[in-house]
Write an enzyme that holds these catalytic residues in place. Sequence first.
Site, PDB file in Angstrom:
ATOM      1  N   HIS B 142      38.254  38.767  -6.275  1.00  0.00           N
ATOM      2  CA  HIS B 142      37.591  37.460  -6.332  1.00  0.00           C
ATOM      3  C   HIS B 142      38.431  36.466  -7.131  1.00  0.00           C
ATOM      4  CE1 HIS B 142      34.557  34.354  -7.016  1.00  0.00           C
ATOM      5  NE2 HIS B 142      34.802  34.458  -8.308  1.00  0.00           N
ATOM      6  N   GLU B 207      27.129  34.271  -5.928  1.00  0.00           N
ATOM      7  CA  GLU B 207      28.131  35.189  -6.479  1.00  0.00           C
ATOM      8  C   GLU B 207      27.476  36.550  -6.634  1.00  0.00           C
ATOM      9  OE1 GLU B 207      30.174  33.537  -9.929  1.00  0.00           O
ATOM     10  OE2 GLU B 207      31.535  32.515  -8.536  1.00  0.00           O
TER      11      GLU B 207
END
Lengths: 432, 432
Positions: B142, B207
Amino acid sequence: MESWLDIPAQSDFSLINIPFGVITHANAGASGRRVAVAIGDKALDLAVFSASQGFSYLPAIQPYLHVFHEPTLNAFASLGRPIHRLVREYLQKVFLKNGPYRELLQDNRELRSVSLIKLTSVQNYLPMHIGDYTDFYVGKHHAYNVGVLFRGPATALQPNYAHLPVGYHGRASSIVVSGTSVRRPWGQILDADNAPIYHPSKRLDIELELGAFLCKGNPLGTPVSLAEAEDFLFGYVLLNDWSARDIQAWEYVPLGPFIAKNFASTVSAWVVLADALEPFRTEGIPNEVECLSYLKSDVNKAMFDINLEISLHPNGTASEAVISHSNSRNMLWSFPQMLTHHTVGGCPMNAGDLIGSGTISGPKSGTEGSLLELTNGGTKPFQASGVERRFLEDGDEVVLRGWCIDSNGHRLGFGECKGQILSAWVQGVTLE
Amino acid sequence: MESWLDIPAQSDFSLINIPFGVITHANAGASGRRVAVAIGDKALDLAVFSASQGFSYLPAIQPYLHVFHEPTLNAFASLGRPIHRLVREYLQKVFLKNGPYRELLQDNRELRSVSLIKLTSVQNYLPMHIGDYTDFYVGKHHAYNVGVLFRGPATALQPNYAHLPVGYHGRASSIVVSGTSVRRPWGQILDADNAPIYHPSKRLDIELELGAFLCKGNPLGTPVSLAEAEDFLFGYVLLNDWSARDIQAWEYVPLGPFIAKNFASTVSAWVVLADALEPFRTEGIPNEVECLSYLKSDVNKAMFDINLEISLHPNGTASEAVISHSNSRNMLWSFPQMLTHHTVGGCPMNAGDLIGSGTISGPKSGTEGSLLELTNGGTKPFQASGVERRFLEDGDEVVLRGWCIDSNGHRLGFGECKGQILSAWVQGVTLE
């Protein structure tokens, strides 16, 4: 306005102030922490005062007297600004020489003897339970100075700087009250070859800030408009946002300061109520860009004219020395603007939350709010009490002070925001 | 291990799990929130169970039965990991078919009827009072993906990334329990000419994270070593750190994300105890640099093998669709390492504090932990339930799920971490 109490002219805690704090003292007994106000060189224990019918002539506070027996100011703060105003003005009359309520304390030797405690005999505590702490960055001179040191003059201020109050979430759990010692933090710093090493910070710094405590919350998802924001501001304290510059320089990209800040932040013990600062309103730094609508204020004087100074007592020397003078007018955004921006996306605030201004430096030499600026990134040492410093050394004590002078020459001050540096932690050794 | 309860094979809340949460239900009466465990499609109300001598055969918990009547798990958590272990193992035996404690519940129809409540009939609450919330950034894939989008591949990962768990302080007050709706935030975003405008976010994102709740604190100034860190980890939840990417891109320099994150973060309702995850230890992402001493671990398997997925139910469609699969092994740093780094400078932690992993993306397409990555910064839309999406639209519902499968094929899961997007706040209009 004269008091029957002997209040020195240089006292921070004059009749125009009446700041609130949390104390214990030798006569407090087992019931522990309680709410007090500071007046001259004394604290008035409001738990004792209220239990002895001290608030008899203030009906509005009668249902809420329990708030003075609380271990934090949160419950008192949550009563709201109209009640704070009534209580502060009432206490001013109680302290007024031959005032309307002289029977309560001036003429009541017994209550005076148990409720008025010398400040040198009280222990102060963190005045509020802080749910969340946010630190802003609205001291424009500081932001510019630090930006130059970290990134050079071309990108010293980021493109967003004049458009919004830049801020970040801080660590609530490491906020301590004035007088608490601060241990030099370990962390990752870069060695001479730019390799990270595990080491105590070598560039331990201070940040001269103003903090605002909130007295009101908003629900999740519901912003606080600028018109409503003043109602949320309980009062103000001095704030030293201790910073480890070497740890910060290495860690801060891309998500901001972390270990460099979360080892301690110190607040002064006595909260100066928002109302007490009203006479000291002034203009801030003009903004060259037009604010977006939600930040546009029709308040002309949104800052406060508070003189600020940093005093350093270097380890092993005989005295402290003032090393910088600033003023809280050096802010680009006001606390109402900070609060409104904070909640623009719906973030819920709570009574007790702390908002820091960020470092408040002035525009010229001698007005820096941090050693980083004062020493030009550690390259130019300064002298204090006969010794040289770039950053803080073990045993150094820092005192922040702040005060206003009104048009009659009366002084209102914040008391000290003080902390001494302890040597870095040693595993397995109990140092304190 | 078989239970006398009818636990479907696909249940997250199997006999190998026993997660803890805070509930109310129709029979709870005026006494309100209480502690419970989830088992199959039921919750066992531990306030009722303990008041009915349910813990008779566990002497160690007798002095602490009040913890099950608390409105958060903080008091239970603070008892420490050895007690959590005893209570969890005891409850497993209570639920075991014809187990040693069958008289307590299996054979006690009356207590069953008042203490076992269908999950569909309970209301869940935020399981802990969260003093401080910190979000890390240890999902390396990420961090790389987002770094490429924000700064390009050359500086996608900052020089510090492999040396320390990058993290920042988040907002504790806006953490909500699964099922709470999330209002689209207003804020400053850039228009087509790169001028800031005041507008609801157009790039609302999710997220996919794992969160760890702490059960123990350390004093100010005293770091937690890696050897001690496991004792501080109470249990784990799924965490959706909702993010407004357009607000973030404009505001995040130089102090990190602020309004882009503080409007809401959602946690799953049931805390999976650290002990329950022990069988699922695995290795994480190898680190190409050697750790500094305080972060060096001799634990081979410091991560957990938890399957993670993001499911989206687009507004107006008939069903949800899984849009990404990841796994919590995609972390560069373990939770003990995050905690140790967090405290390296002396930052005090408290029971109830929440630590987030940061977004956990996998290394390839289809394993992204955020829409920002999935759509390559909003440039490549994806399909879900027959409609196209780049970012979240009003009415969309997101569900995060996480589960492990042990060597016997038994499943342990986290339940849902769910939230639906509400349209942006309108001044003066009460929308909910």
